[in-house]
Motif scaffolding. Structure first.
Motif, mmCIF file in Angstrom:
data_model
loop_
_atom_site.group_PDB
_atom_site.id
_atom_site.type_symbol
_atom_site.label_atom_id
_atom_site.label_comp_id
_atom_site.label_asym_id
_atom_site.label_seq_id
_atom_site.Cartn_x
_atom_site.Cartn_y
_atom_site.Cartn_z
ATOM 1 N N LEU A 100 -45.597 66.834 -77.433
ATOM 2 C CA LEU A 100 -46.126 67.658 -76.356
ATOM 3 C C LEU A 100 -46.216 66.842 -75.079
ATOM 4 O O LEU A 100 -46.482 65.657 -75.118
ATOM 5 C CB LEU A 100 -47.515 68.181 -76.741
ATOM 6 N N PRO A 101 -45.999 67.510 -73.950
ATOM 7 C CA PRO A 101 -46.148 66.794 -72.676
ATOM 8 C C PRO A 101 -47.529 66.164 -72.576
ATOM 9 O O PRO A 101 -48.520 66.760 -72.989
ATOM 10 C CB PRO A 101 -45.985 67.894 -71.632
ATOM 11 N N SER A 102 -47.571 64.954 -72.056
ATOM 12 C CA SER A 102 -48.859 64.300 -71.865
ATOM 13 C C SER A 102 -48.791 63.496 -70.582
ATOM 14 O O SER A 102 -47.735 63.344 -69.990
ATOM 15 C CB SER A 102 -49.187 63.407 -73.065
ATOM 16 N N LYS A 103 -49.935 62.985 -70.162
ATOM 17 C CA LYS A 103 -49.977 62.240 -68.897
ATOM 18 C C LYS A 103 -49.523 60.798 -69.079
ATOM 19 O O LYS A 103 -49.480 60.046 -68.121
ATOM 20 C CB LYS A 103 -51.385 62.288 -68.303
ATOM 21 N N ILE A 104 -49.194 60.434 -70.313
ATOM 22 C CA ILE A 104 -48.732 59.075 -70.573
ATOM 23 C C ILE A 104 -47.258 59.114 -70.950
ATOM 24 O O ILE A 104 -46.853 59.865 -71.831
ATOM 25 C CB ILE A 104 -49.560 58.429 -71.702
ATOM 26 N N PHE A 138 -43.855 57.074 -72.287
ATOM 27 C CA PHE A 138 -43.575 56.016 -73.229
ATOM 28 C C PHE A 138 -42.137 55.575 -72.990
ATOM 29 O O PHE A 138 -41.220 56.391 -73.064
ATOM 30 C CB PHE A 138 -43.775 56.598 -74.623
ATOM 31 N N ALA A 139 -41.931 54.304 -72.653
ATOM 32 C CA ALA A 139 -40.585 53.783 -72.433
ATOM 33 C C ALA A 139 -40.244 52.839 -73.575
ATOM 34 O O ALA A 139 -41.058 52.008 -73.957
ATOM 35 C CB ALA A 139 -40.511 53.045 -71.103
ATOM 36 N N THR A 154 -40.058 59.049 -72.903
ATOM 37 C CA THR A 154 -40.549 60.205 -73.634
ATOM 38 C C THR A 154 -42.039 60.303 -73.337
ATOM 39 O O THR A 154 -42.614 59.415 -72.705
ATOM 40 C CB THR A 154 -40.345 60.047 -75.159
ATOM 41 N N TYR A 155 -42.656 61.363 -73.814
ATOM 42 C CA TYR A 155 -44.108 61.472 -73.645
ATOM 43 C C TYR A 155 -44.794 60.616 -74.695
ATOM 44 O O TYR A 155 -44.395 60.622 -75.860
ATOM 45 C CB TYR A 155 -44.557 62.919 -73.809
ATOM 46 N N GLY A 156 -45.831 59.910 -74.287
ATOM 47 C CA GLY A 156 -46.623 59.152 -75.240
ATOM 48 C C GLY A 156 -47.696 60.061 -75.818
ATOM 49 O O GLY A 156 -47.912 61.175 -75.350
ATOM 50 N N LYS A 157 -48.357 59.579 -76.845
ATOM 51 C CA LYS A 157 -49.490 60.327 -77.413
ATOM 52 C C LYS A 157 -50.694 60.042 -76.535
ATOM 53 O O LYS A 157 -51.112 58.902 -76.407
ATOM 54 C CB LYS A 157 -49.767 59.862 -78.832
ATOM 55 N N SER A 158 -51.241 61.073 -75.929
ATOM 56 C CA SER A 158 -52.372 60.825 -75.025
ATOM 57 C C SER A 158 -53.647 60.631 -75.835
ATOM 58 O O SER A 158 -53.770 61.152 -76.927
ATOM 59 C CB SER A 158 -52.548 61.979 -74.059
#
Length: 108
Positions: free
Chosen positions: A33-37, A39-40, A104-108
């Motif tokens: 899910l989209p999150s504010k973090i 992830f590279a 990608t989106y990280g787990k917030s």
């Protein structure tokens, strides 16, 4: 004596049809899910926090970059929409002649 009846084959149920082939396995990719973090991953060794900070701080809402270990980085934004804009802008960005930024989106 009477004539013996011909042996009648017992009426058996027809053999069951073969089971249908299983559906092709979907790639095991869990929905992130989209999150504010952001992830590279797979970062080149020369890609450090300063280098990433210079890229991401051009985007509104940027807060900080953290590199827990070589090749991995987390980039935090104020909120998810800002992170999404940066992801769309920078995903696939050429870091070096051979390496691109994979976001990608990280787990917030």
């Amino acid at each position: 004596g009477g004539a013996g009846e011909e042996g009648v084959a017992p009426s058996g149920a027809p053999p069951p049809p073969p089971p249908p082939p299983p559906p092709p396995a979907a790639p095991a990719q869990e929905e992130v899910l989209p999150s504010k973090i952001l992830f590279a991953q797979d970062l080149p060794p020369e890609c450090n926090e300063m280098m990433l900070a210079m890229l991401f701080r051009q985007h509104v809402g940027y807060k900080e970059v953290r590199i827990p270990r070589a090749g991995l980085a987390f980039v935090e934004f104020e909120d998810e929409p800002h992170a999404t804009l940066a992801l769309k802008a920078l995903n696939g960005f050429k870091l070096t002649t051979t390496e691109t930024l994979k976001l990608t989106y990280g787990k917030s």
